[in-house]
Design a protein around this motif. Structure first.
Motif, short mmCIF file in Angstrom:
data_model
loop_
_atom_site.label_atom_id
_atom_site.label_comp_id
_atom_site.label_asym_id
_atom_site.label_seq_id
_atom_site.Cartn_x
_atom_site.Cartn_y
_atom_site.Cartn_z
N SER A 63 4.55 1.60 -7.39
CA SER A 63 3.15 1.57 -7.83
C SER A 63 2.78 0.20 -8.39
O SER A 63 1.70 -0.34 -8.10
N ARG A 66 2.51 -2.34 -5.46
CA ARG A 66 1.28 -2.18 -4.69
C ARG A 66 0.06 -2.69 -5.45
O ARG A 66 -0.84 -3.30 -4.88
N SER A 67 0.05 -2.46 -6.76
CA SER A 67 -1.13 -2.86 -7.54
C SER A 67 -1.16 -4.35 -7.82
O SER A 67 -2.23 -4.92 -8.03
N ILE A 91 6.23 -2.77 3.20
CA ILE A 91 5.94 -1.54 2.46
C ILE A 91 5.34 -0.50 3.39
O ILE A 91 5.70 0.69 3.37
N VAL A 92 4.40 -0.93 4.24
CA VAL A 92 3.76 0.00 5.18
C VAL A 92 4.77 0.49 6.21
O VAL A 92 4.79 1.67 6.57
N TRP A 100 0.08 4.35 1.32
CA TRP A 100 -0.64 3.31 0.58
C TRP A 100 -2.09 3.34 1.06
O TRP A 100 -2.57 2.44 1.76
N GLN A 101 -2.79 4.36 0.67
CA GLN A 101 -4.12 4.59 1.22
C GLN A 101 -5.14 3.56 0.74
O GLN A 101 -6.21 3.40 1.34
N GLU A 102 -4.82 2.84 -0.32
CA GLU A 102 -5.75 1.82 -0.81
C GLU A 102 -5.61 0.50 -0.05
O GLU A 102 -6.43 -0.41 -0.23
N LEU A 103 -4.57 0.38 0.78
CA LEU A 103 -4.27 -0.91 1.39
C LEU A 103 -5.40 -1.40 2.30
O LEU A 103 -5.93 -2.50 2.12
#
Length: 913
Positions: A63, A66-67, A91-92, A100-103
């Motif tokens: 987390s 990703r952030s 990561i994907v 990682w739906q925010e990507l």
């Protein structure tokens, strides 16, 4: 310290912190340059840890990564942005796009500059990361996730980004679209008109990188939607010609040249180029001249024949199995002959031709950015796919399509440049002459007497690259020279051509040596048995080459020897020739270690030589046979050790393939008694090793194993027979089509093909002893001949095996006859009238005699097959003495037992004829 740090659950948080922060921690005293190197190292470590240990990374750490990692895309340094893109795509790759739906929204936002304060560098970084994600996840992005496909959102965004004011963003967006064109994704096809509109708008973009991707897009569209290309052909021709003449960017010119190659090979589009040949051919000819950079890289002026090869100069060599076995030759599927072979001059590199090397392991697939890699670092420049090679290949293709018109346009260029004072232009003209050889041979032929004499003189050109390409071009015209029938013409053209190429095999430049050997191998392919009268001088020159060549060119020399053996055959078995050739081969055999990859071509070469020499190979057979047994045994032991110990590397199975093939050749070549002696002396036991190989997980190994099994049935059946109770159950399992993995269908079918062939050879000799295995084998063979999804050659081979099985097991097959009779007749109809077909029909007819009622539905086909034998092989004793009388006997039985008397009557006259 690093090792201890890696055991900390916070290590990836720490690495992420280092990557995304532009200033070193206040407690450290690094200057910015050193800290930049540390950040790059941290990014590589972070990517590798995600790649190797993703599932062990704590959720809280993932987390945080990703952030935080997005900050790195906004870094002022492009190298850091690229490394961050690598981390993101890893990561994907490991966690999936849903992980990682925010990507994607985040990347879209950065590229679009939605906050109006995103720097151009950040936009470039985000678009670069998106390009990597698309490349690495092109299948996953097109999957359905609860009714939605990510690609449905990505394609419109990519089209939008092609309008960006930032050139790199436009280029990356087009490159990403190019990822999805070949896979024909529905989202892209629905937007195809919008894409075409963008391509036409971007065609004159000031950025070379954008125009490269425009050219690539049009090339992809040729394959998937030629109907969208055809209406614009005139404009596209003018555009690609203009881009190919962009000499300041060879990569752009190459992308444009690919268009001619792709359209020329497209069956439905190639004709549309006809009106534009006067525009296309000249630019292709211009592009075939070596650039100054290429000339410097090639450094072709050296006499380097005495220098030892570096290890990196010797490319990996892979075994090529010659173990295909078939009895079904009517469709010509057992071998391929054609001009394509001349475009691939050898196992180790180029001889001046233009074979395209496709690298499926592109850097971007590993998340690396091309601009930071040097794809040519340490590589042989002749192995690169270049504008020069692509243009020559396109000229070859267009010549094969349009023939005379291409030569008419090319001829003035040849007249101006073949005798040009500057060697690069002479070289390019010789390349052009070779490129049109196949397609324009008929119109070139009137000019060949003068051209060939001049080309032979160019073999002594001061520039090695001219000598090299001249060898290649002469090889292209060897078909014409080798088929001259007038003795005076052969003496004037063919013999000097052959002598000239042979001489260049001992040139003082290694590249010319290789080109000469490659050209001579092609001359052997074209001349075939016509070379028999010249065998002695050829062999003597080969032996001189064995004494002079370094390791790299030895590989193509083996190819020359085996090609001569293949086509001259028994003509090579003269005692004087054996005495010249074999000592050189045996010397090399003794020099090459069991672990050397040179062993592959050497074993393959010896396989052909053994077949050609026949019984005269006998004095050399013992040590060679024993060494092959030792290599197989060692390889199997190493494989079993690796299976039981993951720390050990699995051995190269090519050693098994080539050793098995050579054993087959030796067994075929020798008298059965001599082969029997070799088998008896084998340690470990020959058939025990063969049993292991028949169950090896490698398709190539099993293919060669079943070829060897069939050869043993033919030549040493008494020695094989005691082991058949063990071997036949394994063979039966191999006939099961359901056990062929879908991703290995082609090689899997080859294995089953050889298993069918060996099954038929064994059945002919094992007779009634096949009974315990018949039910399983007939079921498997029936599945093969009734399957619509197998190659014709396999269907035919299975039918031959099924028929031969009936020779000794006709009573056991009789109850099954109705399940395979019609399919057997359909498959057998496509097979030539050979001994194999005769024995198959003999067994099939014996089965029919046991169960004539099963033939009622296909009686007409059976009598048609019988009628097909009239006069075809009456000279064949087996057909005359066994098969024809058997036909009469069974047809009489059918007349008595079948209800369709009128049908029998219609065919009776043809049958008796």
């Amino acid at each position: 310290m690093l090792s201890r740090a890696e055991s900390s659950p916070d290590i990836n948080n720490y690495l992420t912190y280092l990557v995304v922060n532009t200033q070193p921690p206040s407690t450290l005293t690094f200057n910015l340059e050193d800290f930049h190197a540390i950040r790059c190292a941290a990014a590589v470590m972070l990517k590798n840890d995600i790649k190797n240990s993703y599932k062990r990374i704590p959720a809280s750490s993932l987390s945080y990564i990703r952030s935080s990692i997005f900050l790195g895309l906004e870094d002022s340094n492009s190298q850091i942005r690229n490394y961050v893109g690598n981390v993101i795509t890893e990561i994907v790759r490991q966690g999936g796009i849903l992980g990682w739906q925010e990507l994607l929204p985040g990347l879209f936002s950065l590229v679009s500059n939605e906050g109006a304060n995103v720097s151009p560098g950040a936009q470039e970084g985000a678009m670069g990361a998106l390009a990597k994600v698309c490349e690495d996840n092109k299948q996953g992005l097109d999957r359905d996730y609860s009714g939605q496909r990510p690609l449905n959102f990505i394609i419109p965004k990519l089209l939008e980004f092609t309008s960006s004011p930032i050139a790199k963003v436009r280029a990356y967006a087009l490159a990403s679209l190019n990822v999805f064109i070949p896979q024909k994704s529905q989202a892209l096809l629905l937007s195809l008109d919008a894409l075409l509109a963008r391509l036409f708008l971007l065609a004159n973009d000031p950025s070379n990188d954008v125009r490269k991707n425009v050219c690539r897009a049009f090339v992809h569209l040729v394959d998937i939607r030629p109907d969208k290309i055809a209406p614009h052909m005139e404009g596209l021709v003018d555009y690609m010609v203009s881009q190919q003449r962009k000499t300041d960017d060879p990569e752009l010119a190459l992308d444009a040249a690919e268009f001619w190659l792709c359209v020329g090979e497209h069956e439905n589009l190639r004709a549309t180029l006809g009106p534009y040949l006067p525009k296309i051919i000249p630019v292709l000819l211009e592009s075939m001249v070596y650039s100054e950079e290429e000339i410097m890289m090639l450094e072709g002026g050296e006499d380097d024949a005495d220098e030892e090869d570096r290890a990196e100069d010797i490319k990996p060599n892979f075994a090529k199995s010659k173990a295909s076995r078939t009895a079904a030759t009517a469709n010509g599927e057992t071998g391929i002959e054609g001009s394509d072979a001349i475009l691939d001059p050898g196992a180790n590199g180029s001889s001046g031709g233009y074979t395209k090397i496709t690298d499926e392991d592109d850097d971007i697939s590993e998340g690396e950015i091309e601009e930071y890699d040097d794809p040519d670092d340490g590589a042989d420049p002749e192995d690169r796919w270049t504008l020069r090679k692509c243009s020559a290949a396109a000229l070859d293709v267009l010549a094969s399509v349009f023939h005379g018109p291409v030569f008419e346009i090319t001829l003035p260029y040849l007249k101006d440049n073949l005798r040009h004072a500057e060697w690069p232009y002479r070289e390019a003209a010789v390349l052009a002459l070779g490129a049109v050889a196949d397609g324009c041979l008929q119109v070139v032929t009137p000019h060949l007497p003068d051209l060939v004499i001049y080309l032979i003189s160019l073999l002594n050109d001061a520039e090695p690259l001219v000598r090299q390409i001249t060898c290649w071009t002469l090889g292209r015209y060897s078909l014409w020279a080798s088929h001259l029938t007038d003795p005076a013409d052969r003496a004037r053209y063919f013999e000097p051509m052959m002598e000239g190429i042979l001489t260049k095999m001992l040139d003082n430049n290694k590249r010319v040596q290789e080109a000469g050997a490659s050209a001579f191998a092609n001359l052997e392919e074209q001349g075939k048995s016509r070379l028999t009268p010249y065998a002695e001088p050829i062999v003597r020159q080969f032996v001189r080459c064995f004494g002079k060549y370094k390791d790299r060119n030895m590989f193509i020399l083996y190819d020359c020897v085996q090609t001569l053996a293949e086509h001259v055959g028994q003509g090579l078995a003269r005692p004087d020739l054996v005495g010249i050739l074999m000592p050189a081969l045996i010397h090399r055999w003794n020099k090459v270690s069991d672990k050397s990859r040179e062993l592959f071509p050497l074993l393959e070469c010896l396989s052909y030589v053994a077949t050609a020499l026949g019984s005269t190979f006998s004095p050399f057979a013992g040590p060679i046979f024993s060494r092959c047994i030792r290599i197989i045994h060692q390889n199997l032991e190493e494989y079993l050790a690796a299976v039981n110990n993951s720390d050990l590397d699995s051995p190269d199975k090519d050693f098994l393939v080539t050793s098995l093939d050579l054993l087959s050749a030796v067994i075929q070549a020798l008298e059965p008694e001599k082969s029997a002696d070799l088998l008896a002396a084998s340690q470990p036991n020959f058939f025990d090793l063969l049993t292991f190989c028949m169950e090896d997980p490698s398709n190539d190994v099993r293919q060669s194993s079943y070829a060897l099994l069939g050869d043993c049935a033919i030549y040493v059946f008494p020695q094989l027979q005691p082991y058949l109770p063990t071997l036949l159950p394994i063979l039966s399992e191999q006939l099961d089509l359901d056990k062929i993995p879908a991703k290995h269908l082609d090689t899997g079918f080859s294995v089953v093909n050889n298993a069918c062939w060996s099954c038929g050879e064994i059945a002919m000799r094992h007779g009634k002893a096949m009974a315990p295995f018949v039910d399983t084998i007939v079921l498997r063979l029936t599945d093969i001949i009734t399957s619509p999804n197998v190659p014709n050659s396999l269907t035919e081979n299975a039918a031959i095996a099924l028929g031969r099985l009936g020779m000794g097991s006709f009573q056991e097959l009789a109850p099954h006859l109705g399940n395979f009779a019609e399919q057997f007749l359909d498959a057998a109809e496509k097979v030539d009238f050979t001994d194999e077909k005769a024995t198959a029909f003999e067994g099939f007819t014996m089965v029919v005699g046991q169960n004539p009622h099963a033939m009622e539905k296909c009686l007409a086909k059976f009598f048609k097959a019988i009628a097909g034998y009239k006069g075809t092989l009456v000279s064949n004793s087996r057909t005359r003495d066994i098969l024809i009388p058997l036909f009469h006997q069974v047809s009489t039985l059918l007349s008595c037992t079948c209800n369709r008397f009128s049908q029998v009557a219609r065919f009776s006259l043809a049958t008796r004829a």
